[in-house]
Design a protein around this motif. Sequence first.
Motif, PDB file in Angstrom:
ATOM      1  N   VAL A 133      70.700  32.505   4.879  1.00 27.40           N
ATOM      2  CA  VAL A 133      71.888  31.683   5.107  1.00 27.40           C
ATOM      3  C   VAL A 133      71.781  30.431   4.246  1.00 27.40           C
ATOM      4  O   VAL A 133      70.893  29.599   4.458  1.00 27.40           O
ATOM      5  CB  VAL A 133      72.028  31.292   6.592  1.00 27.40           C
ATOM      6  N   ASP A 134      72.678  30.315   3.285  1.00 29.18           N
ATOM      7  CA  ASP A 134      72.794  29.115   2.440  1.00 29.18           C
ATOM      8  C   ASP A 134      71.501  28.738   1.727  1.00 29.18           C
ATOM      9  O   ASP A 134      71.290  27.561   1.405  1.00 29.18           O
ATOM     10  CB  ASP A 134      73.264  27.916   3.273  1.00 29.18           C
ATOM     11  N   GLU A 135      70.613  29.690   1.504  1.00 32.52           N
ATOM     12  CA  GLU A 135      69.325  29.442   0.840  1.00 32.52           C
ATOM     13  C   GLU A 135      68.474  28.420   1.582  1.00 32.52           C
ATOM     14  O   GLU A 135      67.471  27.938   1.071  1.00 32.52           O
ATOM     15  CB  GLU A 135      69.537  28.963  -0.608  1.00 32.52           C
ATOM     16  N   ARG A 136      68.868  28.094   2.825  1.00 35.23           N
ATOM     17  CA  ARG A 136      68.114  27.120   3.631  1.00 35.23           C
ATOM     18  C   ARG A 136      67.441  27.774   4.829  1.00 35.23           C
ATOM     19  O   ARG A 136      66.538  27.194   5.428  1.00 35.23           O
ATOM     20  CB  ARG A 136      69.041  26.007   4.135  1.00 35.23           C
ATOM     21  N   HIS A 166      75.523  29.236   9.640  1.00 38.64           N
ATOM     22  CA  HIS A 166      76.012  28.429   8.523  1.00 38.64           C
ATOM     23  C   HIS A 166      76.635  27.126   9.026  1.00 38.64           C
ATOM     24  O   HIS A 166      76.391  26.046   8.468  1.00 38.64           O
ATOM     25  CB  HIS A 166      77.038  29.251   7.734  1.00 38.64           C
TER      26      HIS A 166
END
Length: 279
Positions: free
Chosen positions: A89-92, A131
Amino acid sequence: MEAYWQIEINCPAPFTDILIAELAAAGFDSFVENDHGFTTYSREHPDQTALQHILTKYTGQTDITHTISRLENRNWNAEWEKSYRPVVVDERCIVRASFHPPAPEYPIEIIINPRMSFGTGHHTTTWLMLHTQLAIDHRYKRVLDAGCGTGILSVMAGKLGAEEIIGFDIDKAVVDNARENIKINQVSAEIQAGTLDTLNIAGPFDIILANINKNVLLHDLPGYARLLADDGHLVLSGFYNDDLADLQIEAGRHDLRLQHSQCKDDWAVAVFRPASNEC
């Protein structure tokens, strides 16, 4: 060689949770969700009378089909592991199972072993909720996770610094699974069995999370409004984007205003805040 029975249910996503709950109550188990509905497995020949009785209750509301097939025994854990891939998710944040290797390159790592519960990050609505959570300050906040499923949103809240987390689900087996996932992720959360109507939950909450079907959301919106802090965030998903207007109207009746929404693959997430919080 011992055989297993596979029952494939094809149905729209909003009916997946309720059908799984009904079938679980009837003795079916080992549910695996997919893009077309879900599959359940059994060592014994399934009770087709009970199955048909449950499906018939909803065939007037939507299109539901099913097939039953006999499968030779195999390593079911290995089969499940092959199909369960990590979600980013969102590279986080990465959501993975305990059998996946660690991924320290992501700031937030969530481990979910789902059993029969909803919420692995694979479904669009779960991804949208995660997200959206990433964009909300959870530090030192009090969080309610309504219909918690696997506990994935509670885990995210804990990873984001929430001070107190209370989650609940109607299914006792799902509650047990959520508690296991809470423990695996080393966060603190109280998970209860019941519904918003049956549990004595005391507000206010800074953040309320609910990834449930539209009808349950509409029913529970008055309760969410009552429990939400004056400057709180109510984050809803589990519904199609076309249904957002109905939720917005009902929320407005309880002095909640839509702050923003997002659509992905026809599914939506919406953030509501008390009208008194408007600038």
